[in-house]
Write a protein that holds these residues in place. Sequence first.
Motif, short mmCIF file in Angstrom:
data_model
loop_
_atom_site.label_atom_id
_atom_site.label_comp_id
_atom_site.label_asym_id
_atom_site.label_seq_id
_atom_site.Cartn_x
_atom_site.Cartn_y
_atom_site.Cartn_z
N MET A 1 2.01 -12.91 9.17
CA MET A 1 1.94 -11.40 8.28
C MET A 1 1.39 -12.05 7.93
SD MET A 1 4.52 -10.56 5.60
CE MET A 1 3.92 -8.81 4.81
N SER A 2 0.68 -10.89 7.77
CA SER A 2 -0.18 -9.92 6.86
C SER A 2 -0.55 -8.77 6.56
CB SER A 2 -1.67 -10.88 7.09
OG SER A 2 -2.28 -9.95 8.26
N SER A 3 -1.07 -8.37 5.44
CA SER A 3 -0.32 -7.05 5.22
C SER A 3 -2.03 -6.86 3.79
CB SER A 3 0.38 -6.59 4.43
OG SER A 3 1.06 -6.84 3.41
N ASN A 4 -1.99 -5.57 3.61
CA ASN A 4 -3.36 -5.38 2.59
C ASN A 4 -2.31 -4.69 1.42
OD1 ASN A 4 -5.63 -6.65 2.77
ND2 ASN A 4 -5.94 -5.62 4.72
N THR A 5 -2.02 -4.32 0.11
CA THR A 5 -1.20 -3.79 -0.90
C THR A 5 -2.46 -2.89 -1.64
OG1 THR A 5 -1.41 -5.17 -2.27
CG2 THR A 5 0.31 -4.99 -0.94
N GLN A 6 -2.89 -2.81 -2.64
CA GLN A 6 -3.66 -2.15 -3.07
C GLN A 6 -4.97 -2.91 -4.23
OE1 GLN A 6 -1.86 0.64 -5.44
NE2 GLN A 6 -0.73 -0.65 -6.67
N ASP A 7 -5.54 -1.90 -4.77
CA ASP A 7 -6.56 -3.06 -5.73
C ASP A 7 -7.00 -4.05 -5.01
OD1 ASP A 7 -6.13 -1.01 -7.28
OD2 ASP A 7 -4.70 -1.65 -7.78
N GLY A 8 -6.88 -4.61 -4.01
CA GLY A 8 -7.97 -6.20 -3.68
C GLY A 8 -6.67 -6.46 -3.15
N THR A 9 -5.32 -6.76 -3.25
CA THR A 9 -4.43 -7.65 -3.32
C THR A 9 -3.78 -7.80 -2.40
OG1 THR A 9 -3.36 -7.71 -5.81
CG2 THR A 9 -2.47 -8.30 -4.29
N ARG A 10 -3.59 -8.40 -1.32
CA ARG A 10 -3.43 -8.84 -0.08
C ARG A 10 -2.13 -10.05 0.18
NH1 ARG A 10 -7.61 -11.15 3.94
NH2 ARG A 10 -5.39 -11.21 5.40
N ILE A 11 -1.83 -9.93 1.35
CA ILE A 11 -0.15 -10.99 1.07
C ILE A 11 -0.14 -11.66 2.69
CG2 ILE A 11 2.10 -8.80 1.44
CD1 ILE A 11 3.34 -11.04 0.17
N ASP A 12 0.10 -13.28 2.61
CA ASP A 12 -0.47 -13.42 4.13
C ASP A 12 0.89 -14.69 4.41
OD1 ASP A 12 -2.73 -12.67 5.44
OD2 ASP A 12 -3.25 -12.52 3.44
N GLU A 13 1.56 -14.85 5.46
CA GLU A 13 2.89 -15.57 5.55
C GLU A 13 1.64 -17.17 5.89
OE1 GLU A 13 5.62 -15.66 8.26
OE2 GLU A 13 7.09 -17.27 7.04
N ILE A 14 1.56 -18.73 4.73
CA ILE A 14 0.43 -19.84 5.19
C ILE A 14 1.36 -20.52 5.88
CG2 ILE A 14 -1.51 -18.68 3.49
CD1 ILE A 14 0.27 -20.75 1.55
N ALA A 15 3.03 -20.96 5.32
CA ALA A 15 2.95 -21.13 6.31
C ALA A 15 4.89 -20.59 6.39
CB ALA A 15 3.36 -22.79 5.40
N ASP A 16 6.24 -21.63 6.96
CA ASP A 16 6.94 -21.40 7.32
C ASP A 16 7.84 -21.01 5.91
OD1 ASP A 16 9.21 -20.42 8.99
OD2 ASP A 16 10.21 -22.18 9.42
N GLY A 17 8.34 -19.43 5.90
CA GLY A 17 8.67 -18.27 4.43
C GLY A 17 7.37 -18.70 3.47
N ILE A 18 6.33 -19.46 3.23
CA ILE A 18 5.47 -19.10 2.07
C ILE A 18 4.36 -18.34 2.50
CG2 ILE A 18 4.82 -20.37 0.76
CD1 ILE A 18 5.98 -23.37 0.97
N TYR A 19 4.72 -17.26 1.27
CA TYR A 19 3.96 -16.22 1.67
C TYR A 19 1.94 -16.71 -0.08
CZ TYR A 19 6.66 -14.12 4.77
OH TYR A 19 7.67 -13.62 6.13
N ARG A 20 1.22 -16.45 0.41
CA ARG A 20 -0.20 -16.61 -0.49
C ARG A 20 -0.49 -14.63 -0.56
NH1 ARG A 20 -5.58 -15.05 0.97
NH2 ARG A 20 -6.90 -16.54 -0.72
N ILE A 21 -0.28 -14.38 -2.38
CA ILE A 21 -0.93 -12.90 -2.79
C ILE A 21 -1.76 -13.51 -3.24
CG2 ILE A 21 0.11 -11.41 -3.79
CD1 ILE A 21 3.28 -12.86 -3.91
N SER A 22 -2.74 -12.91 -2.75
CA SER A 22 -4.13 -12.97 -4.08
C SER A 22 -4.36 -11.55 -4.15
CB SER A 22 -5.49 -13.69 -2.29
OG SER A 22 -5.91 -13.70 -3.56
N THR A 23 -5.07 -11.77 -5.25
CA THR A 23 -6.15 -10.28 -6.10
C THR A 23 -7.04 -10.54 -6.01
OG1 THR A 23 -3.49 -9.54 -6.90
CG2 THR A 23 -5.94 -8.94 -7.74
N ALA A 24 -8.28 -10.05 -5.32
CA ALA A 24 -10.34 -10.45 -5.31
C ALA A 24 -10.60 -9.56 -6.87
CB ALA A 24 -10.29 -10.70 -3.98
#
Length: 242
Positions: A1-24
């Motif tokens: 799963m991955s999705s873009n939110t706003q202001d350069g922030t996105r969220i991606d599942e990198i392992a089972d049940g673990i999500y990376r939230i990243s703001t550029a």
Amino acid sequence: MSSNTQDGTRIDEIADGIYRISTAVPPTLIPGGFTFNQYLIVDEAPLLHHTGPLQMFPVIRQAIASVIPVESLRYISFSHYEADECGSLNNFLELAPDAEPLCSKIAKMVSVDDIALRPAHALGDGDELSLGSHTVRWIDTPHLPHAWECGHLFESSTKTLFCGDLFTQGGNEHEPLTSDDILESSEAMRSALDYYSQTRRVHELTEKLALTEPRILACMHGSAWKGDGAALLRQLAARLDA
């Protein structure tokens, strides 16, 4: 799963049940560009690792809400006491009535219980906490890379090490999860900014982390990394000793 939110922030599942939230953050705001990452473990007792700086609270809250209700957070953890680690701690505690700060015993004693809305749940070296299907273990690493209270979480089912400011990569364009080399780019950042404390216990502490045999390194800045984490940690130790 991955999705873009706003202001350069996105969220991606990198392992089972673990999500990376990243703001550029672009180079116009931080020279060279930079990223600020948080990690969300979705389970019976959801955990947010790192809150991000206070000014990023709205976009991080939105990213979490795209996966689970923010109000359901049970633990808010961080490696050490610093603005990008826990700047929004009280904001999340206000939204999530059952949430507790989760940190080292030293962090609880010297900082967190003084500023947090609720007392911290402190973990000692090697202590484990079940979130449901995920279990996290606290590993004390004072001054690696910096701060007396510093430590790192390890999630055993996915073998993910939440390694904080270790392997910090500059720039604002990064894949969520990579198997490419991150040591050289993180060493370039360390050489430029010298943000490591250079503890005399560097080999002992990196070996503690390496013995978990992580398969994913959840970095706070830049891409998360997939591969032989123990080998990479030992390579880092050799560089720090050079």
